[in-house]
Scaffold this motif. Structure first.
Motif, PDB file in Angstrom:
ATOM      1  N   ASP A  39       0.806  -1.228   0.000  1.00 58.80           N
ATOM      2  CA  ASP A  39       0.000   0.000   0.000  1.00 58.80           C
ATOM      3  C   ASP A  39       0.835   1.272   0.000  1.00 58.80           C
ATOM      4  O   ASP A  39       0.670   2.162   0.843  1.00 58.80           O
ATOM      5  CB  ASP A  39      -0.966  -0.005   1.189  1.00 58.80           C
ATOM      6  CG  ASP A  39      -2.003  -1.110   1.081  1.00 58.80           C
ATOM      7  OD1 ASP A  39      -2.213  -1.604  -0.036  1.00 58.80           O
ATOM      8  OD2 ASP A  39      -2.585  -1.478   2.110  1.00 58.80           O
ATOM      9  N   LEU A  40       1.751   1.378  -0.948  1.00 56.91           N
ATOM     10  CA  LEU A  40       2.502   2.614  -1.130  1.00 56.91           C
ATOM     11  C   LEU A  40       1.598   3.660  -1.784  1.00 56.91           C
ATOM     12  O   LEU A  40       0.867   3.353  -2.734  1.00 56.91           O
ATOM     13  CB  LEU A  40       3.727   2.379  -2.014  1.00 56.91           C
ATOM     14  CG  LEU A  40       4.898   1.594  -1.412  1.00 56.91           C
ATOM     15  CD1 LEU A  40       5.990   1.442  -2.461  1.00 56.91           C
ATOM     16  CD2 LEU A  40       5.444   2.302  -0.190  1.00 56.91           C
ATOM     17  N   ARG A  41       1.648   4.876  -1.292  1.00 54.32           N
ATOM     18  CA  ARG A  41       0.875   5.971  -1.891  1.00 54.32           C
ATOM     19  C   ARG A  41       1.411   6.260  -3.286  1.00 54.32           C
ATOM     20  O   ARG A  41       2.616   6.412  -3.494  1.00 54.32           O
ATOM     21  CB  ARG A  41       0.963   7.212  -0.996  1.00 54.32           C
ATOM     22  CG  ARG A  41       0.410   8.498  -1.627  1.00 54.32           C
ATOM     23  CD  ARG A  41      -1.025   8.703  -1.371  1.00 54.32           C
ATOM     24  NE  ARG A  41      -1.490   9.939  -2.013  1.00 54.32           N
ATOM     25  CZ  ARG A  41      -1.535  11.133  -1.424  1.00 54.32           C
ATOM     26  NH1 ARG A  41      -1.139  11.250  -0.167  1.00 54.32           N
ATOM     27  NH2 ARG A  41      -1.995  12.196  -2.067  1.00 54.32           N
ATOM     28  N   PHE A  42       0.516   6.356  -4.244  1.00 47.40           N
ATOM     29  CA  PHE A  42       0.840   6.649  -5.637  1.00 47.40           C
ATOM     30  C   PHE A  42       0.590   8.140  -5.872  1.00 47.40           C
ATOM     31  O   PHE A  42      -0.543   8.605  -5.738  1.00 47.40           O
ATOM     32  CB  PHE A  42      -0.034   5.784  -6.556  1.00 47.40           C
ATOM     33  CG  PHE A  42       0.125   6.028  -8.034  1.00 47.40           C
ATOM     34  CD1 PHE A  42       1.100   5.367  -8.759  1.00 47.40           C
ATOM     35  CD2 PHE A  42      -0.720   6.916  -8.696  1.00 47.40           C
ATOM     36  CE1 PHE A  42       1.224   5.583 -10.124  1.00 47.40           C
ATOM     37  CE2 PHE A  42      -0.593   7.133 -10.063  1.00 47.40           C
ATOM     38  CZ  PHE A  42       0.381   6.464 -10.775  1.00 47.40           C
ATOM     39  N   TYR A  43       1.665   8.890  -6.180  1.00 47.14           N
ATOM     40  CA  TYR A  43       1.549  10.325  -6.444  1.00 47.14           C
ATOM     41  C   TYR A  43       1.530  10.530  -7.953  1.00 47.14           C
ATOM     42  O   TYR A  43       2.569  10.458  -8.612  1.00 47.14           O
ATOM     43  CB  TYR A  43       2.714  11.084  -5.818  1.00 47.14           C
ATOM     44  CG  TYR A  43       2.785  10.962  -4.313  1.00 47.14           C
ATOM     45  CD1 TYR A  43       2.007  11.764  -3.491  1.00 47.14           C
ATOM     46  CD2 TYR A  43       3.639  10.023  -3.717  1.00 47.14           C
ATOM     47  CE1 TYR A  43       2.062  11.648  -2.104  1.00 47.14           C
ATOM     48  CE2 TYR A  43       3.708   9.902  -2.336  1.00 47.14           C
ATOM     49  CZ  TYR A  43       2.921  10.719  -1.538  1.00 47.14           C
ATOM     50  OH  TYR A  43       2.980  10.599  -0.172  1.00 47.14           O
TER      51      TYR A  43
END
Length: 276
Positions: A39-43
């Protein structure tokens, strides 16, 4: 000669014919790891956020490791040991489905932080070389007592990707405030760090090797590539994507080149560029 030679004393029966004196980086400690990064934040790029807001589903694409930041600091209560803080920067692409139309490719940035503890011995010598740049001697001398950290990594595997509304976002999300110029240059436009609209979360599988090195003069024979046996000390989750990733074999050939060249054809006509 034994099938596998490990670092350490070599018995007389090893069949060594020659010893060479070299000045090189001696590896004091190293570890390998298979990180399941959940669940890495996608920018996303700014021109992609509008597409994500209208998307009804998302399909995983690929991830590319574009930059790694490394910092080494000594551990005060345990002499000779150091923390190695690593920040990975990924360029991730995905296909966003908007209604019944064809999917639209979106790209963005993901960031992962990792820390390992390794033994790097101690040193107090100040090293000066003829290729030191003017104005950089003082900094080089001040940090000469620290070992050099090296991180080797291949492009990660995209294990999972989620499209969520803002109300479902993780409370631990942190906003990035500054990026290395080389990372910004990979996207060609500004990234969207705001909290409005839908978000994408990515789960990646990352293979890596981390080691600490120091300059040393060694008298040594050469056997083969040195592959670390110890696993890095960090925990991973128990979700299904990570369980699948744990069973993926470590890609040794991605880190080390082959020992022998490809066979040369006996007939010149077998080579397309050989005969006119």
């Amino acid at each position: 000669m034994p099938e596998k030679v490990m670092p350490g004393p070599v018995p007389d029966t090893a069949g060594i014919r020659e010893a060479v004196c070299i000045h090189t980086k001696k590896i004091y400690d190293s570890c390998k790891d298979k990180d399941c990064i959940e669940d890495l934040r996608f920018y996303p790029a700014q021109n992609c956020q509008a597409v994500i807001d209208r998307a009804v589903s998302i399909k995983a694409g690929k991830a590319e490791l574009i930059y790694v930041y490394i910092d080494v600091e000594p551990i005060g209560f345990n002499r000779g040991f150091y923390t190695v803080d690593v920040r990975y920067y990924y360029k991730v692409t995905a296909d966003a489905f908007v209604g019944a139309a064809r999917p639209v490719e979106v790209c963005g940035l993901c960031v992962f932080d990792k820390r390992v503890i390794l033994f790097g011995s101690e040193g107090s010598a100040k090293v000066f070389t003829s290729d030191a740049r003017h104005g950089g001697e003082e900094e080089s001398a001040d940090r000469a007592n620290l070992p050099t950290a090296v991180v080797e990594a291949v492009d990660p595997i995209v294990l999972n990707m989620k499209l969520v509304d803002v109300c479902e976002c993780r409370p631990c999300d942190c906003e990035l405030t500054e990026l290395p110029p080389c990372v910004c240059a990979c996207f060609g436009c500004d990234l969207c760090f705001g909290s409005d609209g839908k978000r994408i979360y990515v789960t990646l599988g990352q293979f890596s090797i981390v080691r600490l090195e120091r300059d040393a003069q060694l008298l040594m024979p050469v056997y083969d590539y040195c592959m670390p046996e110890k696993e890095c000390t960090c925990g991973v989750g128990e979700d299904d994507p990570c369980e699948i990733f744990r069973h993926v074999k470590f890609p040794v050939n991605e880190f080390f080149p082959p020992n022998s060249p490809a066979p040369i054809p006996d007939n010149c006509r077998d080579l397309k560029s050989c005969c006119g």
